[in-house]
Design a protein around this motif. Structure first.
Motif, PDB file in Angstrom:
ATOM      1  N   GLU A  23       0.807  -1.227   0.000  1.00 37.08           N
ATOM      2  CA  GLU A  23       0.000   0.000   0.000  1.00 37.08           C
ATOM      3  C   GLU A  23       0.841   1.278   0.000  1.00 37.08           C
ATOM      4  O   GLU A  23       0.463   2.267  -0.617  1.00 37.08           O
ATOM      5  N   ASN A  24       1.965   1.261   0.699  1.00 40.82           N
ATOM      6  CA  ASN A  24       2.721   2.494   0.916  1.00 40.82           C
ATOM      7  C   ASN A  24       4.100   2.539   0.276  1.00 40.82           C
ATOM      8  O   ASN A  24       4.679   3.620   0.153  1.00 40.82           O
ATOM      9  N   GLU A  25       4.636   1.379  -0.087  1.00 40.87           N
ATOM     10  CA  GLU A  25       5.985   1.339  -0.646  1.00 40.87           C
ATOM     11  C   GLU A  25       6.011   0.779  -2.063  1.00 40.87           C
ATOM     12  O   GLU A  25       7.063   0.529  -2.613  1.00 40.87           O
ATOM     13  N   MET A  26       4.829   0.560  -2.625  1.00 36.92           N
ATOM     14  CA  MET A  26       4.675   0.071  -3.994  1.00 36.92           C
ATOM     15  C   MET A  26       5.383  -1.256  -4.256  1.00 36.92           C
ATOM     16  O   MET A  26       5.913  -1.480  -5.340  1.00 36.92           O
ATOM     17  N   ALA A  27       5.397  -2.131  -3.273  1.00 33.30           N
ATOM     18  CA  ALA A  27       5.939  -3.476  -3.478  1.00 33.30           C
ATOM     19  C   ALA A  27       4.954  -4.246  -4.354  1.00 33.30           C
ATOM     20  O   ALA A  27       3.784  -4.365  -4.009  1.00 33.30           O
ATOM     21  N   VAL A  28       5.412  -4.725  -5.493  1.00 32.20           N
ATOM     22  CA  VAL A  28       4.523  -5.428  -6.417  1.00 32.20           C
ATOM     23  C   VAL A  28       5.044  -6.796  -6.828  1.00 32.20           C
ATOM     24  O   VAL A  28       4.484  -7.430  -7.707  1.00 32.20           O
ATOM     25  N   LEU A  33       9.332  -7.893  -1.936  1.00 32.44           N
ATOM     26  CA  LEU A  33       8.863  -7.898  -0.559  1.00 32.44           C
ATOM     27  C   LEU A  33       9.785  -8.695   0.361  1.00 32.44           C
ATOM     28  O   LEU A  33      10.135  -8.248   1.452  1.00 32.44           O
ATOM     29  N   LEU A  34      10.205  -9.868  -0.078  1.00 35.22           N
ATOM     30  CA  LEU A  34      11.005 -10.742   0.796  1.00 35.22           C
ATOM     31  C   LEU A  34      12.487 -10.395   0.825  1.00 35.22           C
ATOM     32  O   LEU A  34      13.183 -10.786   1.763  1.00 35.22           O
ATOM     33  N   SER A  35      12.961  -9.663  -0.170  1.00 31.90           N
ATOM     34  CA  SER A  35      14.391  -9.340  -0.153  1.00 31.90           C
ATOM     35  C   SER A  35      14.672  -7.891   0.219  1.00 31.90           C
ATOM     36  O   SER A  35      15.660  -7.615   0.898  1.00 31.90           O
ATOM     37  N   ARG A  36      13.809  -6.958  -0.201  1.00 28.06           N
ATOM     38  CA  ARG A  36      14.096  -5.544   0.046  1.00 28.06           C
ATOM     39  C   ARG A  36      13.206  -4.905   1.109  1.00 28.06           C
ATOM     40  O   ARG A  36      13.684  -4.147   1.932  1.00 28.06           O
ATOM     41  N   ARG A  37      11.910  -5.161   1.079  1.00 26.74           N
ATOM     42  CA  ARG A  37      11.021  -4.529   2.065  1.00 26.74           C
ATOM     43  C   ARG A  37      11.200  -5.159   3.442  1.00 26.74           C
ATOM     44  O   ARG A  37      11.084  -4.496   4.453  1.00 26.74           O
ATOM     45  N   THR A  38      11.426  -6.459   3.447  1.00 24.54           N
ATOM     46  CA  THR A  38      11.910  -7.161   4.636  1.00 24.54           C
ATOM     47  C   THR A  38      13.248  -7.741   4.193  1.00 24.54           C
ATOM     48  O   THR A  38      13.582  -7.663   3.017  1.00 24.54           O
ATOM     49  N   GLN A  78      12.320 -18.217  -6.145  1.00 21.59           N
ATOM     50  CA  GLN A  78      13.224 -19.363  -6.003  1.00 21.59           C
ATOM     51  C   GLN A  78      14.526 -19.119  -6.761  1.00 21.59           C
ATOM     52  O   GLN A  78      15.599 -19.491  -6.285  1.00 21.59           O
ATOM     53  N   GLU A  79      14.433 -18.484  -7.926  1.00 23.31           N
ATOM     54  CA  GLU A  79      15.643 -18.152  -8.688  1.00 23.31           C
ATOM     55  C   GLU A  79      16.506 -17.156  -7.912  1.00 23.31           C
ATOM     56  O   GLU A  79      17.739 -17.279  -7.896  1.00 23.31           O
ATOM     57  N   GLN A  80      15.875 -16.177  -7.258  1.00 24.63           N
ATOM     58  CA  GLN A  80      16.629 -15.202  -6.463  1.00 24.63           C
ATOM     59  C   GLN A  80      17.304 -15.873  -5.266  1.00 24.63           C
ATOM     60  O   GLN A  80      18.434 -15.541  -4.924  1.00 24.63           O
ATOM     61  N   VAL A  81      16.634 -16.824  -4.652  1.00 27.18           N
ATOM     62  CA  VAL A  81      17.235 -17.562  -3.545  1.00 27.18           C
ATOM     63  C   VAL A  81      18.448 -18.334  -4.042  1.00 27.18           C
ATOM     64  O   VAL A  81      19.509 -18.315  -3.407  1.00 27.18           O
ATOM     65  N   SER A  82      18.328 -18.961  -5.195  1.00 24.69           N
ATOM     66  CA  SER A  82      19.471 -19.696  -5.755  1.00 24.69           C
ATOM     67  C   SER A  82      20.649 -18.771  -5.997  1.00 24.69           C
ATOM     68  O   SER A  82      21.794 -19.116  -5.686  1.00 24.69           O
ATOM     69  N   LEU A  83      20.380 -17.599  -6.547  1.00 21.82           N
ATOM     70  CA  LEU A  83      21.450 -16.620  -6.767  1.00 21.82           C
ATOM     71  C   LEU A  83      22.051 -16.153  -5.449  1.00 21.82           C
ATOM     72  O   LEU A  83      23.272 -16.042  -5.327  1.00 21.82           O
ATOM     73  N   ALA A  84      21.204 -15.883  -4.482  1.00 17.23           N
ATOM     74  CA  ALA A  84      21.678 -15.389  -3.185  1.00 17.23           C
ATOM     75  C   ALA A  84      22.583 -16.411  -2.506  1.00 17.23           C
ATOM     76  O   ALA A  84      23.573 -16.032  -1.871  1.00 17.23           O
TER      77      ALA A  84
END
Length: 88
Positions: A23-28, A33-38, A78-84
Motif C-alpha cells: 500500500e505504501n511502498e509500492m511493493a509489487v 517484498l522478501l528481499s528488500r522490504r523485509t 526461487q531463482e533469487q534464492v538460488s542466486l543469493a
C-alpha cells in the motif's frame, strides 16, 4: 494470517508489513517484498522459501493475481534464492 503475527517466528517482520509494503511502498513482487522490504531472503534460515507461498497468497489477494501470476512470482523468488546462496 493475523497482522500482528510474525511472518517468520525467529525474525521481527510482521504480516502487517506485507500489506504496508504493497500500500505504501509500492511493493509489487514477491522478491521485492522478501528481499528488500523485509530482509527475509537474507536473514531466514531457509531464505523464506517455506513462507513464500503464504506471502504470495496474501499479495495475490490484494493485487488480484491469478494462479499463473502466483506461480510466476514463486519461481522468480526461487531463482533469487538460488542466486543469493551463491554469495553467502
Amino acid at each position: 494470517a493475523s497482522a500482528a503475527r510474525r511472518i517468520v517466528e525467529a525474525l521481527p517482520y510482521l504480516w502487517a508489513e506485507v500489506d504496508y509494503a504493497m500500500e505504501n511502498e509500492m511493493a509489487v513482487s514477491l522478491d521485492d517484498l522478501l528481499s528488500r522490504r523485509t530482509h527475509i531472503l537474507w536473514e531466514d534460515r531457509d531464505n523464506g522459501l517455506e513462507i513464500a507461498p503464504q506471502v504470495a497468497a496474501q499479495m495475490a489477494a490484494r493485487l488480484s493475481w491469478d494462479r499463473a501470476r502466483v506461480e510466476k512470482e514463486l519461481r522468480a523468488y526461487q531463482e533469487q534464492v538460488s542466486l543469493a546462496k551463491k554469495f553467502k
